[in-house]
Design a protein around this motif. Structure first.
Motif, short mmCIF file in Angstrom:
data_model
loop_
_atom_site.label_atom_id
_atom_site.label_comp_id
_atom_site.label_asym_id
_atom_site.label_seq_id
_atom_site.Cartn_x
_atom_site.Cartn_y
_atom_site.Cartn_z
N THR A 1 -0.06 1.27 6.42
CA THR A 1 1.04 1.59 5.53
C THR A 1 2.31 1.66 6.38
OG1 THR A 1 0.35 3.90 5.74
CG2 THR A 1 -0.16 2.81 3.65
N VAL A 2 3.46 1.82 5.75
CA VAL A 2 4.73 1.93 6.47
C VAL A 2 4.92 3.38 6.91
CG1 VAL A 2 7.23 1.67 6.27
CG2 VAL A 2 5.70 -0.01 5.22
N TRP A 3 5.46 3.56 8.12
CA TRP A 3 5.63 4.89 8.68
C TRP A 3 7.02 5.45 8.37
CZ3 TRP A 3 3.68 3.84 14.37
CH2 TRP A 3 2.30 3.58 14.33
N GLY B 1 17.17 9.33 -1.87
CA GLY B 1 17.54 8.35 -0.86
C GLY B 1 16.48 7.30 -0.65
N ASP B 2 15.22 7.71 -0.67
CA ASP B 2 14.12 6.77 -0.42
C ASP B 2 14.07 5.69 -1.50
OD1 ASP B 2 13.63 9.41 0.84
OD2 ASP B 2 11.85 8.43 1.64
N ILE B 3 14.12 6.11 -2.77
CA ILE B 3 14.02 5.11 -3.84
C ILE B 3 15.32 4.31 -3.95
CG2 ILE B 3 14.73 6.67 -5.69
CD1 ILE B 3 12.13 3.79 -5.80
N TRP C 1 0.83 -1.21 0.00
CA TRP C 1 0.00 0.00 0.00
C TRP C 1 0.87 1.26 0.00
CZ3 TRP C 1 -4.89 1.12 -0.99
CH2 TRP C 1 -5.83 0.11 -0.98
N GLY C 2 1.97 1.22 0.73
CA GLY C 2 2.85 2.38 0.76
C GLY C 2 3.48 2.65 -0.60
N TYR D 1 7.68 4.80 2.39
CA TYR D 1 8.02 3.40 2.14
C TYR D 1 9.44 2.98 2.49
CZ TYR D 1 9.73 5.36 -2.35
OH TYR D 1 10.36 6.09 -3.33
N ALA D 2 10.32 3.88 2.91
CA ALA D 2 11.74 3.55 3.06
C ALA D 2 11.97 2.33 3.95
CB ALA D 2 12.51 4.76 3.60
N TYR D 3 11.35 2.28 5.13
CA TYR D 3 11.56 1.13 6.01
C TYR D 3 10.89 -0.13 5.47
CZ TYR D 3 13.47 4.27 9.55
OH TYR D 3 14.25 5.18 10.23
N GLY D 4 10.03 0.02 4.49
CA GLY D 4 9.45 -1.13 3.82
C GLY D 4 10.44 -1.89 2.96
#
Length: 862
Positions: free
Chosen positions: A730-732, A456-458, A432-433, A755-758
């Motif tokens: 979703t991921v926080w 950084g996130d992607i 979902w995130g 979504y990073a921690y996902g």
């Protein structure tokens, strides 16, 4: 034996392919023999047939064997393959239609309303009459905008895209879409005429962007570029283009913004009914910017019905959709003319009220003035991240509301499930995130005054994304924006498209004031490499090579003669759980250790890329550079026993997974110390954005898979399952975005869809289920589930470029059983927790069972 799927390039767009020689990929079912030959057959519009043959197993991104296609050309392609001495039948035909491949193909000019549609005005309509000259045989609309558009012909909407043309680095790349509008025109041919009307909103081009709420980042005027090409039954053609003959007018959308929402007066017509009688101006634009889509458009990909309507302590009426989603509320109301209905959005409740503080300055509010009677309310030119909506001005029930889910319409390719329901919920939260943050660009969050393509996130999430959905075209397009926005000295912006342009501190005297951050700018190297690994796409490496090399050269300049990247601003291990609420960069991991590790890794990946591309001198030079940086890393930051400077989970994860340690003593010592740190933390995660994707792999590589499983299954903060225990869907952004007492974390960076921690899902797929690529594009797979007894079963399914792969294992007492499905063209290397040697199997259904040999030492978890 049959061909299941034949696609060109990345299977998008439906029409208007942007290359003259598209690569072809196919998968098949039936038979275990490897493909030994293939034939491709092309039929052109005149009935001509061309056949090309090839030998070998290649079936993914096969070079186009025919003449280059011309602009607007439409052909059909079929394939058949030989395996085990037998030929398959021909595939179903694939229609390939090119777009406008040359700037000279575009006769239209960019137009902008003269007297309406100012920076403080609402959405506008641009329109003109169409006089048809006969029976329409075919018609194509090529269209783009400065802003976002929805197009209509004869009162019927063209296509189902949302927020088109999407967000690119507009100064360098402006995406256009191609639509088949034949039927739109045929319906009105008998009447002899109709109207084309286009609504224009601000979107990313002219709406607020970044936390500074900057408007008109790219320009202060809305614009439309459209070219309608009509072919009649008798062969005559007609081209209608945007020019001075078009008219402009206001609409009932009084204000629209991606952050603030949309204000609509339903008593005033919207496009296409809104009258257009004002003049337009032709404005200069660079047609060389026009590019065809590489990935799917943003669409409405689903709906979520409201679960219940709550009464807040303040008396506010709150609609709960049960799922944090991205899109908007579709609401059915009945009211009087002039009655105003307001819909405010938020991801969470705090003390029973709408929790809007994490939105910062984004209003996330849609307002409507009713025309009277029963009406369905929904916006056109905005989107929100929310689970809850506060509705004022009308009484509603749950049956009156649904959440419209909007996302880039990516094809789902990966699935995971295991014996622990909370881990399954975590995985679903990751899905979902991703869906909510892949809205034309990979954004960090979808709700507050940001929603930017943070590199950084992607960078950390790309491996997970490449399993869950087909992101080859989506991220391939984004990487072209990265290259377009890359600085002349090789520096990579923090966000792509780059709308920040912010000076965040200089590295050394005389150097560029904007310092790229390790782990963020490294997306220039890591993301193309991930796409190569997941899809076998050497082409993306070729396209991005200059960008990749420029970034590593910039790292070399930043590190200086020491090869230690120890100066300048760094995001570091961003949002380390011990960082204070208002200093997200204050991590335990020494930023120089992190940055130098990334330098070594990016140089290594660049060396491998150069080798694949036949650039032998570069391969050798960057290979030596990577070795030298790793040696400098060890000399400065690692002692003989493997203790790494700053002595925290992240620095050991980087050193172990990226093989930065030289001796067995260092590797053994680093692994032992990492295990000790995890035990001291009572199996809690102690990493931020950069350490989190590697920490569980590091434990497994060091020989402690039971600690990795224990860390996964920990439920108290900080852990992956703590948000699940708090009801997250979703991921926080933070491990504790919501505190145990139900209050929102006071930190400025507090998103509930980030979504990073996902990135942990990649470990679930590869290590827990045991399905990992062993060769690019999953041509070979590694099946090696790390079974510790802490989980009783796990499954993963992946629609690879070669076809469906399924891995499923389970424990029944001391008995281990595995079921495996391997598609034709793929080989699987099995290394199972059984008292038997590793082995390799080919295509087909496989069942393996035997007495379980435990891996690691299972531990109790809290």
């Amino acid at each position: 034996m049959r061909i299941e799927r034949l696609v060109a390039e990345y299977d998008a767009p439906d029409l208007g392919l942007g290359v003259a020689a598209p690569r072809l990929s196919w998968s098949r079912s039936g038979g275990a023999q490897e493909q030994s030959a293939y034939e491709l057959r092309l039929r052109d519009a005149d009935g001509g047939v061309d056949v090309a043959a090839g030998t070998g197993h290649q079936q993914v991104l096969v070079a186009w064997p025919f003449r280059d296609l011309r602009s607007r050309e439409r052909v059909e392609v079929e394939v058949r393959v030989q395996a085990g001495g037998e030929w398959s039948g021909w595939s179903a035909p694939l229609v390939v239609e090119t777009g406008l491949l040359e700037a000279g193909d575009v006769r239209a000019r960019m137009i902008s309303p003269r007297d309406v549609g100012g920076l403080d005005d609402g959405a506008v309509v641009l329109a003109r009459d169409l006089e048809l000259a006969g029976t329409v045989a075919a018609a194509r609309l090529y269209i783009t905008a400065h802003g976002v558009y929805d197009a209509w012909i004869g009162g019927h909407r063209v296509g189902d895209h949302q927020l088109a043309p999407g967000w690119t680095s507009y100064d360098a790349r402006l995406r256009y879409q191609t639509f088949d509008v034949t039927e739109h025109l045929r319906e009105h041919a008998a009447a002899g005429g109709t109207e084309i009307a286009v609504g224009l909103g601000n979107g990313w081009y002219r709406g607020q962007l970044t936390w500074n709420l900057s408007r008109d980042t790219y320009g202060d005027r809305l614009g439309l570029l459209a070219q309608l090409e009509i072919t009649y039954d008798d062969g005559r053609t007609q081209t209608v283009v945007t020019d001075e003959s078009w008219r402009a007018g206001p609409t009932g959308v009084l204000a629209d913004d991606l952050y603030d929402g949309q204000a609509t007066d339903l008593r005033v017509p919207l496009a296409p009914e809104a009258p257009a009688d004002g003049p337009v101006d032709v404005v200069d634009t660079d047609l060389g910017r026009l590019v065809a889509p590489m990935g799917p458009p943003v669409r409405e990909v689903g709906t979520v019905p409201a679960v219940e309507v709550l009464a807040a302590p303040s008396g506010a009426q709150l609609v709960d959709f049960g799922q944090n989603l991205v899109g908007w509320v579709r609401l059915r109301v009945t009211g009087e003319p002039g009655q105003e209905v307001t819909v405010r959005h938020a991801e969470v409740l705090e003390h029973g009220e709408l929790g809007v503080r994490p939105l910062r300055d984004a209003k996330a509010t849609d307002t409507y003035v009713l025309a009277g009677g029963e009406q369905v309310l929904e916006p056109r030119y905005t989107f929100h991240g929310f689970r809850y909506a506060e509705v004022t001005g009308a009484q509603v029930t749950a049956a009156d509301a649904e959440g419209v889910v909007v996302s880039s319409d990516l094809r789902r390719t990966g699935w995971f499930e295991c014996s622990e329901p909370d881990v399954n919920r975590l995985h679903e939260n990751v899905v979902w995130g991703m869906r909510g943050n892949f809205v034309d660009v990979p954004t960090d969050c979808p709700q507050r005054d940001e929603r930017l393509g943070w590199t950084g996130d992607i960078n950390v999430f790309a491996p997970t994304a490449g399993f869950l959905f087909d992101v080859g075209g989506f991220l391939g397009s984004w990487l072209q924006d990265l290259a377009a926005d890359q600085h002349a000295d090789g520096g990579v912006p923090m966000v792509v498209p780059d709308v920040v342009h912010e000076n965040v501190g200089g590295p050394r005297p005389g150097d560029d004031g904007q310092t790229p951050g390790a782990g963020w700018a490294d997306a220039a190297v890591h993301v193309p490499w991930t796409l190569y690994e997941r899809y076998g796409d050497v082409g993306v490496l070729e396209r991005q090579y200059d960008s990749m090399r420029a970034w590593v050269d910039k790292q070399r300049a930043l590190a200086g003669e020491s090869l230690l990247w120890d100066t300048g601003f760094q995001f570091g291990d961003w949002l380390d759980p011990d960082a204070p609420p208002h200093d997200a960069a204050a991590a335990k991991a020494d930023p120089a250790v992190v940055a130098t590790a990334y330098f070594a890794r990016s140089a290594r990946l660049l060396s491998r890329t150069a080798e694949l591309l036949g650039r032998d001198a570069d391969a050798a030079a960057y290979g030596r550079l990577s070795d030298d940086v790793a040696a400098a890393f060890r000399e400065a930051y690692v002692d003989e026993g493997g203790i790494v400077r700053s002595d925290c989970q992240t620095v050991y994860a980087l050193a172990i997974v990226w093989d930065l340690l030289a001796t067995d003593a260092q590797r053994h010592g680093a692994g032992q110390r990492l295990a000790a740190l995890v035990r001291e933390a009572d199996f809690h995660v102690s990493t931020g954005f950069l350490g989190t994707p590697l920490i569980l792999d590091a434990l497994c590589d060091a020989g402690y898979p039971e600690l990795a499983h224990a860390m996964l299954l920990t439920r108290t903060n900080p852990s992956w399952l703590y948000p699940v225990s708090m009801g997250a869907t979703t991921v926080w952004e933070r491990w504790d975005s919501m505190l145990p007492d139900g209050s929102i974390n006071p930190g400025e960076m507090t998103s509930f869809n980030h979504y990073a921690y996902g990135a942990v899902a990649d470990w679930l797929h590869r290590r827990v289920a045991g399905l990992a690529p062993a060769a690019p594009g999953y041509r070979e797979i590694s099946v090696r589930p790390l079974v510790t007894g802490q989980l009783q079963h796990a499954t993963a399914g992946y629609d690879s470029p070669y076809g469906r792969i399924d891995v499923s294992w389970r424990l029944d007492g001391e008995r281990f059983e595995l079921d495996l499905r391997v598609p034709p063209g793929v080989v699987a290397h099995l290394d199972l927790p059984l008292d038997e040697p590793a082995r390799t199997v080919g295509a087909g259904e496989h069942h393996v069972s035997g007495d379980w040999v435990p891996v690691g030492r299972p531990l109790p978890v809290g």
